[in-house]
Structure formats: structure tokens, C-alpha cells
Motif scaffolding. Structure first.
Motif, PDB file in Angstrom:
ATOM      1  N   ARG A   1       0.817  -1.220   0.000  1.00  0.00           N
ATOM      2  CA  ARG A   1       0.000   0.000   0.000  1.00  0.00           C
ATOM      3  C   ARG A   1       0.851   1.270   0.000  1.00  0.00           C
ATOM      4  N   SER A   2       1.943   1.217  -0.749  1.00  0.00           N
ATOM      5  CA  SER A   2       2.838   2.377  -0.823  1.00  0.00           C
ATOM      6  C   SER A   2       2.376   3.394  -1.843  1.00  0.00           C
ATOM      7  N   GLY A   3       1.471   2.992  -2.731  1.00  0.00           N
ATOM      8  CA  GLY A   3       1.031   3.889  -3.798  1.00  0.00           C
ATOM      9  C   GLY A   3       1.880   3.776  -5.041  1.00  0.00           C
ATOM     10  N   SER A   4       2.863   2.860  -5.018  1.00  0.00           N
ATOM     11  CA  SER A   4       3.691   2.614  -6.202  1.00  0.00           C
ATOM     12  C   SER A   4       4.030   1.128  -6.255  1.00  0.00           C
ATOM     13  N   ILE A   5       4.473   0.690  -7.442  1.00  0.00           N
ATOM     14  CA  ILE A   5       4.795  -0.718  -7.656  1.00  0.00           C
ATOM     15  C   ILE A   5       6.307  -0.899  -7.650  1.00  0.00           C
ATOM     16  N   ASP A   6       6.813  -1.733  -6.736  1.00  0.00           N
ATOM     17  CA  ASP A   6       8.254  -1.959  -6.669  1.00  0.00           C
ATOM     18  C   ASP A   6       8.642  -3.167  -7.526  1.00  0.00           C
ATOM     19  N   THR A   7       9.915  -3.532  -7.486  1.00  0.00           N
ATOM     20  CA  THR A   7      10.431  -4.600  -8.351  1.00  0.00           C
ATOM     21  C   THR A   7       9.704  -5.924  -8.137  1.00  0.00           C
ATOM     22  N   ASN A   8       9.562  -6.337  -6.883  1.00  0.00           N
ATOM     23  CA  ASN A   8       8.917  -7.620  -6.603  1.00  0.00           C
ATOM     24  C   ASN A   8       7.453  -7.615  -7.012  1.00  0.00           C
ATOM     25  N   GLU A   9       6.766  -6.501  -6.764  1.00  0.00           N
ATOM     26  CA  GLU A   9       5.357  -6.390  -7.132  1.00  0.00           C
ATOM     27  C   GLU A   9       5.188  -6.395  -8.650  1.00  0.00           C
ATOM     28  N   LEU A  10       6.122  -5.740  -9.344  1.00  0.00           N
ATOM     29  CA  LEU A  10       6.077  -5.722 -10.807  1.00  0.00           C
ATOM     30  C   LEU A  10       6.283  -7.125 -11.367  1.00  0.00           C
ATOM     31  N   HIS A  11       7.266  -7.828 -10.825  1.00  0.00           N
ATOM     32  CA  HIS A  11       7.550  -9.187 -11.296  1.00  0.00           C
ATOM     33  C   HIS A  11       6.341 -10.093 -11.090  1.00  0.00           C
ATOM     34  N   GLU A  12       5.702  -9.981  -9.928  1.00  0.00           N
ATOM     35  CA  GLU A  12       4.547 -10.816  -9.633  1.00  0.00           C
ATOM     36  C   GLU A  12       3.366 -10.474 -10.547  1.00  0.00           C
ATOM     37  N   ALA A  13       3.173  -9.192 -10.811  1.00  0.00           N
ATOM     38  CA  ALA A  13       2.081  -8.780 -11.691  1.00  0.00           C
ATOM     39  C   ALA A  13       2.278  -9.341 -13.092  1.00  0.00           C
ATOM     40  N   LEU A  14       3.461  -9.177 -13.642  1.00  0.00           N
ATOM     41  CA  LEU A  14       3.724  -9.669 -14.995  1.00  0.00           C
ATOM     42  C   LEU A  14       3.659 -11.189 -15.046  1.00  0.00           C
ATOM     43  N   ARG A  15       4.104 -11.845 -13.986  1.00  0.00           N
ATOM     44  CA  ARG A  15       4.039 -13.302 -13.951  1.00  0.00           C
ATOM     45  C   ARG A  15       2.586 -13.774 -13.988  1.00  0.00           C
ATOM     46  N   GLN A  16       1.726 -13.115 -13.221  1.00  0.00           N
ATOM     47  CA  GLN A  16       0.317 -13.505 -13.207  1.00  0.00           C
ATOM     48  C   GLN A  16      -0.376 -13.157 -14.525  1.00  0.00           C
ATOM     49  N   PHE A  17       0.132 -12.159 -15.214  1.00  0.00           N
ATOM     50  CA  PHE A  17      -0.413 -11.824 -16.534  1.00  0.00           C
ATOM     51  C   PHE A  17       0.048 -12.820 -17.599  1.00  0.00           C
ATOM     52  N   GLY A  18       1.027 -13.683 -17.243  1.00  0.00           N
ATOM     53  CA  GLY A  18       1.506 -14.685 -18.177  1.00  0.00           C
ATOM     54  C   GLY A  18       2.793 -14.314 -18.874  1.00  0.00           C
ATOM     55  N   TYR A  19       3.485 -13.249 -18.413  1.00  0.00           N
ATOM     56  CA  TYR A  19       4.733 -12.820 -19.046  1.00  0.00           C
ATOM     57  C   TYR A  19       5.896 -13.178 -18.144  1.00  0.00           C
ATOM     58  N   ASN A  20       6.634 -14.206 -18.535  1.00  0.00           N
ATOM     59  CA  ASN A  20       7.742 -14.706 -17.727  1.00  0.00           C
ATOM     60  C   ASN A  20       9.046 -14.023 -18.138  1.00  0.00           C
ATOM     61  N   LEU A  21       9.166 -12.762 -17.825  1.00  0.00           N
ATOM     62  CA  LEU A  21      10.345 -11.987 -18.196  1.00  0.00           C
ATOM     63  C   LEU A  21      11.518 -12.322 -17.281  1.00  0.00           C
TER      64      LEU A  21
END
Length: 233
Positions: free
Chosen positions: A139-159
Motif C-alpha cells: 500500500r505504498s502507492g507505487s509498484i516496486d520490483t517484486n510487485e512488478l515481477h509478480e504482476a507480470l508473472r500472473q499476466f503470463g509474461y515470464n520476463l
């Protein structure tokens, strides 16, 4: 269709089928703003506007539309839209993100958004807020590295980690443009998170169109490369 074994970042299509952004998890939103819920900064959206709609239109939507349409032309320009959109930290939306939204919802290619197009944009932003709220775990109001990785992973993008870092550097708010940047905290704000996810989706789809045998590799000439790049947002 699976891309989990080879190719784009270790698998650009997700582990299994399913609609939207890829198999499983959150699909990319198709809908308006609302509060963030709970304490702390919200994901952003439209700044609060007074209601008071006329007959024949959704009260809230029409109120927003007329408030954003400052020149009373009956259509919203990109600059009118930018003035109406804010992040959870009250900073304005990045202009490139606003232009991307205009491109998506200006279905008649008039260069502006009418009321019906605005209704679609309203819902799109609301849906993205729900996604942003889900992945902003601290709830920081921004997306950090771990949150970004998890979001893209759940979207199906294994970057790969290297690509995740590249995305983060590209869309980090501290490298942004426009007023208020200096006051922003580290991480990816709501507007840039939306743009990053949409761009990754479109880049992946462009690659998939070229990867006809679905092996994660393509061979293209300069003309094809330039056409692909220049067709992206």
C-alpha cells in the motif's frame, strides 16, 4: 497455447490458455476511477468532480464528462484528459500514458473522445485500479520490483530479471516527465504501470505474429523490424 519452455523471457505466453493477458491470474482490464480503500495513497484515476447530470445519461459519468470537457465542445482532447487524470499521490498522469489511452478509446479516430468512448475509458481505468490495488501489496502507492515481477508473472509474461529491471528503469516515476516528478517516491505509479503492461502486451503480440512456428525465435529484415517498432505505442 504455451510458451513456457522457450523464447521470450522464458515463456511469453504464460503457462496455459485463458483469455486476456495470458493464462491464469489477472487479465488486463478491458473499465473508472474510485477510491483506493483503506489507508495510504491510492492508485490514481480521475480527480474528484461534482455531480449533477442531465436527463438521459448516467449521472456520474455525464458529470465527469462535462467536467473534463472544459471547452464545452462535446468532445475531450488529450490535454483536457490529462488535466483530469491524477495518480494516488496527486501527481498528474504522464502525457505518454494519456496519449496511449486516447489511442485505445478514440475508436472513430477523430483525435478526441466522445461521451460513449469516455464511458469505456472510465471502466478501463476502474478495472486497472483494482489490478493496481491487488499488486501494491505494501500500500505504498507505487509498484516496486517484486510487485512488478509478480504482476507480470500472473499476466503470463515470464520476463527474465534483466528484462524486469529494464522495464522498471523505463517506467520508474523518478525518470518521468511533467510537473511534480521531484516529489514522487521511488517505484512505478498507477499511470506508468498501466502503460508498461499495455506496451508489454502489444510488444508480445507483435512478436507472436512474427513467430509463426511458435518456437520463441524470429528472423526478420530491417523493413519488418522498423514496421514492428514504429507500430508500437
Amino acid at each position: 497455447m504455451s510458451y513456457s519452455q522457450q523464447g521470450y523471457g522464458g515463456g511469453y505466453g504464460g503457462a496455459s490458455g485463458g483469455g486476456g493477458y495470458g493464462g491464469g491470474g489477472y487479465a488486463p482490464p478491458p473499465g473508472a476511477p474510485g477510491g483506493y480503500g483503506g489507508g495510504g495513497p491510492g492508485p490514481g484515476g480521475f480527480a474528484p468532480m461534482p455531480s449533477g447530470p442531465p436527463h438521459g445519461a448516467d449521472p456520474q459519468l455525464w458529470s465527469w464528462f462535462t467536467a473534463v470537457d472544459t471547452d464545452r465542445s462535446g468532445h475531450i482532447t488529450v490535454h483536457e484528459l490529462q488535466k483530469a487524470l491524477i495518480n494516488g499521490d496527486w501527481t498528474p498522469f504522464d502525457l505518454d500514458t494519456v496519449k496511449l489511452l486516447m489511442t485505445i478509446f478514440d475508436t472513430d479516430r477523430s483525435g478526441t473522445i466522445g461521451f460513449n468512448e469516455f464511458a469505456g475509458l472510465w471502466k478501463y481505468i476502474k478495472d486497472w485500479q483494482n489490478v493496481y490495488r491487488h499488486f501494491d501489496r505494501d500500500r505504498s502507492g507505487s509498484i516496486d520490483t517484486n510487485e512488478l515481477h509478480e504482476a507480470l508473472r500472473q499476466f503470463g509474461y515470464n520476463l527474465s530479471p534483466q528484462l524486469i529491471q529494464l522495464v522498471e528503469r523505463k517506467y520508474d516515476v523518478l525518470k518521468g516527465s511533467g510537473p511534480g516528478v521531484g516529489a514522487r517516491s521511488e517505484g512505478i505509479t498507477f499511470d506508468r504501470f498501466v502503460r508498461a503492461c499495455v506496451v508489454i502486451k502489444q510488444v508480445t503480440e507483435s512478436f507472436q505474429r512474427l513467430d509463426t512456428d511458435r518456437d520463441g525465435w524470429v528472423q526478420i529484415n530491417y523493413e519488418q523490424f522498423m514496421h514492428t517498432v514504429l507500430s508500437l505505442p
